[in-house]
Design a protein around this motif. Structure first.
Motif, PDB file in Angstrom:
ATOM      1  N   GLY A  95       1.225  -1.492   0.081  1.00 35.22           N
ATOM      2  CA  GLY A  95       0.063  -0.678  -0.255  1.00 35.22           C
ATOM      3  C   GLY A  95       0.933   1.150  -0.325  1.00 35.22           C
ATOM      4  N   GLU A  96       2.054   1.470   0.824  1.00 36.45           N
ATOM      5  CA  GLU A  96       3.064   2.857   1.109  1.00 36.45           C
ATOM      6  C   GLU A  96       3.156   2.197  -0.298  1.00 36.45           C
ATOM      7  OE1 GLU A  96       5.197   3.387   4.422  1.00 36.45           O
ATOM      8  OE2 GLU A  96       3.916   2.397   5.820  1.00 36.45           O
ATOM      9  N   SER A  97       3.899   1.359  -0.684  1.00 34.57           N
ATOM     10  CA  SER A  97       5.389   1.707  -2.234  1.00 34.57           C
ATOM     11  C   SER A  97       3.070   1.998  -3.666  1.00 34.57           C
ATOM     12  CB  SER A  97       5.670   0.294  -2.525  1.00 34.57           C
ATOM     13  OG  SER A  97       4.596  -0.932  -2.927  1.00 34.57           O
ATOM     14  N   LEU A  98       2.667   1.724  -3.578  1.00 34.77           N
ATOM     15  CA  LEU A  98       1.526   2.092  -4.226  1.00 34.77           C
ATOM     16  C   LEU A  98       1.477   3.814  -4.337  1.00 34.77           C
ATOM     17  CD1 LEU A  98      -0.308  -0.459  -4.675  1.00 34.77           C
ATOM     18  CD2 LEU A  98       0.851  -0.221  -6.630  1.00 34.77           C
ATOM     19  N   GLY A  99       0.539   4.391  -2.766  1.00 29.60           N
ATOM     20  CA  GLY A  99       0.686   5.438  -2.817  1.00 29.60           C
ATOM     21  C   GLY A  99       1.681   6.516  -2.940  1.00 29.60           C
ATOM     22  N   VAL A 108      -5.224  10.896 -13.860  1.00 27.44           N
ATOM     23  CA  VAL A 108      -5.861   9.302 -14.604  1.00 27.44           C
ATOM     24  C   VAL A 108      -5.405   8.219 -13.450  1.00 27.44           C
ATOM     25  CG1 VAL A 108      -6.669   7.870 -15.944  1.00 27.44           C
ATOM     26  CG2 VAL A 108      -7.000  10.448 -15.676  1.00 27.44           C
ATOM     27  N   THR A 109      -3.839   8.307 -14.344  1.00 27.99           N
ATOM     28  CA  THR A 109      -3.236   6.802 -14.015  1.00 27.99           C
ATOM     29  C   THR A 109      -2.242   7.118 -12.449  1.00 27.99           C
ATOM     30  OG1 THR A 109      -1.964   6.902 -15.481  1.00 27.99           O
ATOM     31  CG2 THR A 109      -1.125   5.259 -14.136  1.00 27.99           C
ATOM     32  N   GLY A 110      -2.376   7.841 -11.719  1.00 29.99           N
ATOM     33  CA  GLY A 110      -1.890   8.327 -10.045  1.00 29.99           C
ATOM     34  C   GLY A 110      -3.167   7.477  -8.810  1.00 29.99           C
ATOM     35  N   LEU A 111      -4.563   8.255 -10.218  1.00 29.00           N
ATOM     36  CA  LEU A 111      -5.590   8.082  -8.940  1.00 29.00           C
ATOM     37  C   LEU A 111      -5.772   6.447  -9.168  1.00 29.00           C
ATOM     38  CD1 LEU A 111      -8.626   9.381  -7.811  1.00 29.00           C
ATOM     39  CD2 LEU A 111      -9.715   9.156 -10.092  1.00 29.00           C
ATOM     40  N   ALA A 112      -6.052   5.776 -10.336  1.00 30.50           N
ATOM     41  CA  ALA A 112      -5.922   4.333  -9.769  1.00 30.50           C
ATOM     42  C   ALA A 112      -5.163   3.463  -8.877  1.00 30.50           C
ATOM     43  CB  ALA A 112      -6.069   3.492 -11.064  1.00 30.50           C
ATOM     44  N   ARG A 115      -6.365   4.764  -5.352  1.00 29.22           N
ATOM     45  CA  ARG A 115      -7.291   3.652  -4.735  1.00 29.22           C
ATOM     46  C   ARG A 115      -6.679   2.548  -4.369  1.00 29.22           C
ATOM     47  NH1 ARG A 115     -11.298   5.954  -8.989  1.00 29.22           N
ATOM     48  NH2 ARG A 115     -12.211   7.591  -7.514  1.00 29.22           N
ATOM     49  N   ARG A 116      -6.159   1.927  -5.186  1.00 24.11           N
ATOM     50  CA  ARG A 116      -5.402  -0.179  -4.843  1.00 24.11           C
ATOM     51  C   ARG A 116      -4.390   0.240  -3.749  1.00 24.11           C
ATOM     52  NH1 ARG A 116      -0.840  -3.355  -8.204  1.00 24.11           N
ATOM     53  NH2 ARG A 116      -0.959  -4.871  -6.050  1.00 24.11           N
ATOM     54  N   GLY A 117      -3.230   0.950  -3.207  1.00 22.67           N
ATOM     55  CA  GLY A 117      -2.546   1.641  -2.131  1.00 22.67           C
ATOM     56  C   GLY A 117      -3.660   1.151  -0.785  1.00 22.67           C
ATOM     57  N   LYS A 118      -4.819   2.420  -1.074  1.00 24.17           N
ATOM     58  CA  LYS A 118      -5.760   2.909  -0.172  1.00 24.17           C
ATOM     59  C   LYS A 118      -6.222   1.326   0.720  1.00 24.17           C
ATOM     60  CE  LYS A 118      -9.972   4.715   0.702  1.00 24.17           C
ATOM     61  NZ  LYS A 118     -10.838   3.363   0.495  1.00 24.17           N
ATOM     62  N   LYS A 119      -7.025   0.967  -0.273  1.00 23.12           N
ATOM     63  CA  LYS A 119      -7.129  -1.010  -0.051  1.00 23.12           C
ATOM     64  C   LYS A 119      -6.787  -1.432   0.727  1.00 23.12           C
ATOM     65  CE  LYS A 119      -9.645  -3.839  -2.772  1.00 23.12           C
ATOM     66  NZ  LYS A 119      -9.958  -5.060  -4.165  1.00 23.12           N
ATOM     67  N   ALA A 149     -10.144  10.192  -4.342  1.00 26.48           N
ATOM     68  CA  ALA A 149      -8.919   8.665  -4.123  1.00 26.48           C
ATOM     69  C   ALA A 149      -8.967   8.426  -2.674  1.00 26.48           C
ATOM     70  CB  ALA A 149      -7.529   9.410  -3.724  1.00 26.48           C
ATOM     71  N   GLY A 150     -10.145   8.615  -2.111  1.00 22.96           N
ATOM     72  CA  GLY A 150     -10.815   8.435  -0.520  1.00 22.96           C
ATOM     73  C   GLY A 150     -10.217   9.132   0.735  1.00 22.96           C
ATOM     74  N   GLY A 151      -9.122   9.575   0.589  1.00 20.80           N
ATOM     75  CA  GLY A 151      -9.135  10.804   1.329  1.00 20.80           C
ATOM     76  C   GLY A 151      -9.601  11.561   2.555  1.00 20.80           C
ATOM     77  N   GLY A 152      -9.315  11.933   3.212  1.00 19.57           N
ATOM     78  CA  GLY A 152     -10.798  13.040   4.120  1.00 19.57           C
ATOM     79  C   GLY A 152      -9.650  13.051   5.883  1.00 19.57           C
ATOM     80  N   HIS A 153     -10.052  14.217   6.217  1.00 20.68           N
ATOM     81  CA  HIS A 153      -9.156  14.521   7.086  1.00 20.68           C
ATOM     82  C   HIS A 153      -9.951  13.729   8.597  1.00 20.68           C
ATOM     83  CE1 HIS A 153      -6.307  16.803   6.162  1.00 20.68           C
ATOM     84  NE2 HIS A 153      -7.435  18.469   5.776  1.00 20.68           N
ATOM     85  N   ASP A 154     -11.666  13.504   8.447  1.00 22.31           N
ATOM     86  CA  ASP A 154     -12.040  13.091   9.612  1.00 22.31           C
ATOM     87  C   ASP A 154     -11.445  11.631   9.714  1.00 22.31           C
ATOM     88  OD1 ASP A 154     -13.594  14.924   9.941  1.00 22.31           O
ATOM     89  OD2 ASP A 154     -15.296  14.333   8.553  1.00 22.31           O
ATOM     90  N   LYS A 155     -11.321  10.537   8.139  1.00 19.85           N
ATOM     91  CA  LYS A 155     -10.717   9.113   8.656  1.00 19.85           C
ATOM     92  C   LYS A 155      -9.159   9.086   8.600  1.00 19.85           C
ATOM     93  CE  LYS A 155     -13.133   7.986   3.615  1.00 19.85           C
ATOM     94  NZ  LYS A 155     -13.073   7.544   2.853  1.00 19.85           N
TER      95      LYS A 155
END
Length: 359
Positions: A95-99, A108-112, A115-119, A149-155
């Motif tokens: 996850g860290e390496s993908l992020g 576009v490429t970075g977003l996908a 998201r995989r890194g987050k998963k 990309a699934g980010g958020g300060h609440d999270k």
């Protein structure tokens, strides 16, 4: 939460897998102490005996991540996961390496990839809900990533609260990291000092405070030296705080103390020559002893950088600045071009190269 298996056979398999792929504690301790090269040697020896050693592959993934070799980190962690699908640590490193890779790519490429890194990070925490490393990665990701990309300060705040339940000192470190990423120096200082109060025997806390006070925003050599010595009292075998003291002595023209500190640092950890880099960098900034600065920077370049330490491209950048000062334009251009080639995303070197060519 970890998956529940209805079948006894599946449960027995999971127990077998967890024991078969138990982490190498020696290598893990070495990496936690910044000794990535030593951990890599352990992993390489293990792979010679068993090419499908998932733990060894995870070690190599984590070493590659620390050295910013993101493609290698991804490859090693993916291979580890193929062998041991429930290895939380391997999912976290993936996850860290993908992020980090996503940051360097187009939207576009970075977003996908992001998201995989987050998963992968979320799966790592699901597999091991007590993994502070996974929670810290997710806190950093949620803080940095846009909502799309699934980010958020609440999270991110939820992750820090999760860490608080596991280890209050590490939660303050996570908050300090979040403040650092936002370039909030006052906030970073506040949280590091809280961490030092809660866990005064944590090397990382003392070392990060030392580096904070050696920096330009909070330049306080007295405090930097205080925390560097406190860190060394906790672990005299790590190079980071030797580097802070070396930079202080270089800035103060304390040549005998500087030579003694560099010698002591190299005896303590010859795999990591970052004290030479920091001393050379300080001398480039002050312009007080160019020959000494050049010698130190070339010493740093004489061997592979340790994981988590400045890339060799940064040393070439500093050498380029030094050569410009000495009027050696062609040599300076070559050093700056090398820096840009090694670190294409490092804007300061690219800007300095452009200015040098125009001068």
């Amino acid at each position: 939460m970890k998956c529940r298996f209805a079948a006894l056979g599946a449960l027995l398999f999971l127990n077998f897998a967890s024991s078969a792929f138990a982490l190498d504690k020696t290598a893990e301790d070495l990496m936690n102490a910044g000794h990535y090269k030593r951990a890599r040697a352990i992993a390489q020896q293990r792979l010679q005996k068993n090419a499908n050693d998932a733990d060894a592959l995870y070690i190599l993934a984590r070493v590659s991540l620390a050295q910013d070799r993101l493609d290698q980190a991804q490859s090693y962690s993916e291979r580890a996961i193929e062998i041991a699908p429930n290895m939380s640590e391997a999912h976290r490193v993936l996850g860290e390496s993908l992020g980090l890779k996503a940051i360097k790519l187009n939207l576009v490429t970075g977003l996908a990839i992001a998201r995989r890194g987050k998963k992968e990070g979320e799966l790592a925490l699901q597999l091991d809900p007590r993994s502070i490393d996974a929670a810290e990665f997710l806190a950093s990701y949620y803080n940095a990533a846009p909502a799309v990309a699934g980010g958020g300060h609440d999270k991110a705040e939820h992750m820090v609260e999760t860490i608080m339940q596991l280890n209050p000192g590490r939660s303050y470190l996570a908050r300090a990291t979040g403040a650092e990423e936002k370039k909030d120096v006052a906030g970073e200082e506040q949280w590091l000092l809280k961490a030092a109060q809660v866990d005064p025997k944590n090397y990382e806390v003392q070392d990060r405070l030392a580096h904070l006070y050696i920096g330009s925003d909070r330049h306080d050599l007295g405090r930097a030296a205080k925390y560097a010595r406190a860190a060394l009292a906790l672990d005299a075998g790590r190079s980071g705080s030797y580097a802070v003291l070396a930079a202080i002595y270089a800035e103060q023209n304390r040549w005998a103390d500087l030579d003694a500190m560099l010698s002591l640092a190299e005896r303590a950890d010859g795999d990591d020559l970052v004290p030479y880099f920091e001393a050379g960098k300080a001398l480039v900034a002050t312009g007080k002893d160019n020959a000494r600065a050049e010698r130190y920077l070339k010493k740093y370049l004489a061997q592979e950088a340790e994981g988590g330490q400045p890339h060799q491209g940064h040393a070439h950048w500093q050498l380029g600045l030094l050569m410009l000062r000495e009027g050696k334009k062609e040599v300076a251009l070559a050093e700056l071009q090398t820096s840009v080639s090694l670190l294409p995303d490092f804007r300061p070197a690219a800007d300095d190269l452009k200015r040098a060519r125009a001068s």
